[in-house]
Design an enzyme around this catalytic site. Structure first.
Site, short mmCIF file in Angstrom:
data_model
loop_
_atom_site.label_atom_id
_atom_site.label_comp_id
_atom_site.label_asym_id
_atom_site.label_seq_id
_atom_site.Cartn_x
_atom_site.Cartn_y
_atom_site.Cartn_z
N GLY A 157 -16.25 9.71 12.62
CA GLY A 157 -16.61 8.84 13.57
C GLY A 157 -15.35 7.95 14.11
O GLY A 157 -14.47 7.87 13.36
N CYS A 158 -15.48 7.57 15.27
CA CYS A 158 -14.42 6.85 15.99
C CYS A 158 -13.99 5.46 15.41
O CYS A 158 -13.05 5.21 15.21
CB CYS A 158 -14.72 6.88 17.38
N PHE A 159 -15.11 4.55 15.38
CA PHE A 159 -14.79 3.29 14.51
C PHE A 159 -14.34 3.50 13.14
O PHE A 159 -13.44 3.08 12.64
CB PHE A 159 -16.25 2.61 14.60
N ALA A 160 -15.15 4.53 12.43
CA ALA A 160 -14.97 4.73 10.98
C ALA A 160 -13.26 5.28 10.76
O ALA A 160 -12.75 4.73 10.15
CB ALA A 160 -15.62 5.89 10.48
#
Lengths: 340, 340, 340, 340
Positions: A157-160
């Site tokens: 995931g991008c935030f992750a």
């Protein structure tokens, strides 16, 4: 120049679910990749339409969206990228598994633990047996070797991914991390919604899902912390591309964290900067980081990446390169950030 | 695939004046070009500095800014790009002429006529003899052959190129053209000024130099009209990249203008669209056009291009490709627009 | 309705330093104030010019910028607002003191302690004796009574006021506060600079002066913490107006912080919201807050205000209202946020 | 000061259809109006909800949305503002007519001619008899007297009003007008749609309904031209508030157009500027104009207004002022533009 000869210099790829922003971004990157040949770009809703008639910015691209059966896709492809919503992706991964290498950009195979998946995504996981076949596609964290041999890549995931890359050098030494991360509107996808309505979004900031965001378990795993040791404040920002994150990290007493410069010494897309600026990474696969020591147990970490590139499609291509034996940076590093 | 073998697959290029937005954009494109090797990137002020220390978005690029003498640059390069202000460029072109192929992105050699140059640029032209050595670098208008053989390319102005590409199919048949063209803030260059001050520019529109803009003579020449037949309203818009122009064109009675589809049939960067949208061309070398017939002698034409790419650096690379015998699209067409 | 009769329903005010954003914003608010009469708006550089010729958005306003001597200003005014840079403001405050009520929007009288001032502002303070004559103009923190009786008001800094209003309910119970605060470009003033250059600022985020910002001592004072207990990350955001801040607050063990709802019960411009959104406060004097309890000793606090209104000119008018005996909200509360 | 004594200093107003941007903007202006008392703000869908729970930016406003029957609204109000979609508005106007003064912000009573209405709006008009009871609410064009006596005001369209104010001084002398007008995203209303999706709208320009826009007949009427004499290019711009329009006007031979300075001499919201800038009018009721003569029969006219204020709610309040006998500028002129 990529360390091998003429043998198999072409990789045939397909993108399942081409019409969203992630699929489009993958196509943008793959069109610029020297060794890629597009087999299929698929969409149920747009079957038969030239890509340029759906997306006029691609009217110069000679590709027609199709909807072949999965076996056909597997036969025609060396790598299949899945740009499907979570839950939908599960079934497709299961159907393709064993027939072709899969890079899944959904969330369905990112977590090792079914219970955690079902808690955060509020949906059952129908293929728990496949979970340990999937390798988490963060090369800087997992290591290139594991990725190179994977049959299923679960793209982060991008935030992750940003949060993990910021915290990873401190893994095992973190007492507490408070993260405030601001994302651009492209992170919400191509469908219009109240949260992306221009009259407000253009000058708004607003947080959402504080301490409840689905990317939390990914972050905790590689940072080696529990959810209780993390405060995570995802925030919508008034820009299109990128995530800019600030972490206040408290280290455990007497711990000796690694140095980010050492950890990322051989990571071609990690850049340690004197200060992090969102505008420096737009359109590129780079992740910029800065570490500012406050005192012996406190560090302020800042990071930025393009959510559609390093946070999605770019990382997926990086994984593809590793699987195919290309240099990790092929087709990516020459794409400098769009500046200004 | 580019129509030739291994012989001279590398073109050595230098950029004189790397620190402005045009120089940077050239570098972005040249880094992604498969046959280019950077010889020098120069700046008097930044001599000796790594490019990444001036521009951290390029901190992954292993290049140091230098300031060699012009003969050295000529010796080390097959092509020299000049990204200098007009007037300064003149002297450099004169000094390099005959020693290396020159692509000049300034205005100094765009106009054939010294008097017109001196009127619009309010400065003397010291090399009138060189004017007819320079070829105007608009491939779609001038033709690939003339460009391929040129020693000096005068790369077009950004507003000028868009307006010309819009009007060119009507050349010789235009009675009057009224053009309203809106440009992004990157057109103002990298130096901060009142006109690019974010608190106002972010939500402003304002016209300037109405019927006085320096690009007017370029437009008139290829459209085959006088300045009296043109109203040109350049306007600042609240975005970064691109120009979006609308032309109300009145055709001469009984004239038979050409069809844009025919004129641009073999022009790989010209795209006729059902409607023109600025967001479709950002970051790319495409020029999108739409022609809407109102009545027998009235047409509304709209066009868009990225001022830093097709309107400057991308067109310069296109010219370089033609000079070097590469396919016109090499290093450019695979760069799809950044969308969103 | 304002608690008094017809007697002295008019307050004569002057703005010293009209040409900056703070001066302009004061003028915007004062033009809408029912009891205000503008005496002088001054500027050395623009002496004699109609306000509309400098700022065409005010071309309907019949006011001429002047540069009278300070005694004249004092004679003609009930209240004088100073919109001068710090250091310059000192001398003017000293010259006007005792002759007229002063609301100083500079930093010169915000801090009680000369040494702290000189450390953070890197300039001597020439009037240490005046420091204890000045009242810090944060009505919600200092109390209306003290402000009503002040001769000199030191209007708070924009970042400082927001952070204080967020932390004030916890004053005395805070072990540690980590604040990430994002400000719009109007906070940089009317002069163009690299940091406000539209081509980058429009889509950038970048922090500056981390743990060194001048507003830190103001924040620490009312929160009753030392600078070591605070991490403060001021950040530039890609919007024009407003500050959006997130604080991770760790409370002392066994402490019992006050409830923000109680502390601000009678504060007309404080709004406790279910969630804080920057777009909800633009153009208004409101400060929106949200408190989210994580566990017994951890709270995530978010807040937003318009840096030019509640963070500067609006707060100054609020202080003026208190000094003049008007209702605190006169001329302010009817100005709803500009939405969208 | 408003030309009358204490008698009837309060006007009771209701807004039918409060939840859209036009209704909200009316409320913003009416809250700042010294003589207005809000009777009802209505919405079927939000009946019973405090305004602040739907729109947190108004959480300080003590108003509850209701849905009373029309007779009740008429009884409780001196003026009723309708902020309903066209077609829906018709019925409400018919039901209220004769019971209360109506200011209708929809399109339903703007055109005199049923056939034209039905052609442009593709829906029947059920109350043709009421059309000549309605007065077109453009005070600068229609004259204050007619408005003061009207029972039904048909408030102009936003594009239409700007174009009319630009052309009106030339009424009767125009041979041809080509208009390119760029509008902010607030013009699309509060519902999210593809055209207002932030990832694209933030940096896009795109025209729509060229020569087909519904505001064309309004423009032609006051300019005294046919639709064939007008080219009208409405365009979406990447900003929130305002319309910026450029008109290329060809005058009839030997015609003597009026001077805008004379025509608008007593119009308090019309400002002739040296150049027009969108940022100068945001949030205000001003319309800025500039006329640039090219030759004896050609003029370039530019204009700007805030689509939600002068283009909708502000003009409606101006009409209310005229109906109620207040000074035309009451509650409006003191609202200076939000700058920056």
């Amino acid at each position: 120049m990529d360390g091998f000869g003429d043998f198999k210099m072409v990789t045939r790829v397909s993108i399942i679910g081409i019409t969203g922003y992630t699929g489009l971004e993958l196509l943008r990157l793959l069109l610029a990749h020297p060794h890629v040949e597009i087999a299929h770009v698929t969409s149920r809703a747009s079957d038969g339409e030239p890509i340029g008639s759906i997306y006029p910015h691609l009217s110069h691209v000679d590709l027609t969206v199709s909807n072949p059966d999965l076996d056909q896709i597997a036969t025609d492809s060396d790598i299949v990228f899945l740009c499907l919503p979570h839950k939908t992706a599960q079934d497709t991964v299961a159907a393709l598994h064993g027939k072709v290498k899969i890079i899944d950009l959904s969330a369905d195979f990112r977590l090792d633990d079914v219970a955690t998946y079902e808690k955060y995504y509020a949906t059952p996981h129908n293929y728990p047996d496949l979970l340990d076949k999937a390798v988490y596609g963060a090369p800087e964290i997992v290591g290139a070797e594991k990725i190179a041999q994977a049959d299923i890549i679960a793209n982060p995931g991008c935030f992750a991914l940003l949060a993990q890359l910021m915290l990873f050098p401190f893994a095992g030494t973190i007492e507490k991390a408070d993260i405030m991360a601001v994302t651009g509107s492209s992170g919400s996808g191509k469908s219009a919604s109240d949260g992306t309505h221009h009259p407000i979004r253009s000058h708004n900031m607003k947080s959402y899902n504080i301490n409840k965001h689905r990317h939390i378990p990914e972050i905790c795993r590689s940072a080696n912390i529990t959810a209780q040791q993390l405060n995570f404040v995802p925030t919508s920002g008034p820009f299109v591309r990128g995530i800019f994150a600030t972490a206040f990290v408290t280290l455990k007493p007497d711990s000796t964290p690694k140095c980010a410069g050492d950890v990322y010494e051989n990571a071609p897309f990690m850049r340690l900067q004197d200060s992090v600026a969102l505008a420096n990474i737009v359109g590129s696969n780079f992740c910029d980081l800065n570490y500012q020591k406050v005192d012996d147990h406190t560090v302020i970490v800042q990071g930025a990446l393009d959510n559609l590139v390093k946070g999605a499609a770019g990382c997926a291509v990086q994984n593809m390169n590793l699987i195919c034996g290309y240099d990790e940076t092929t087709g990516l590093k020459q794409l400098a950030p769009l500046y200004p």
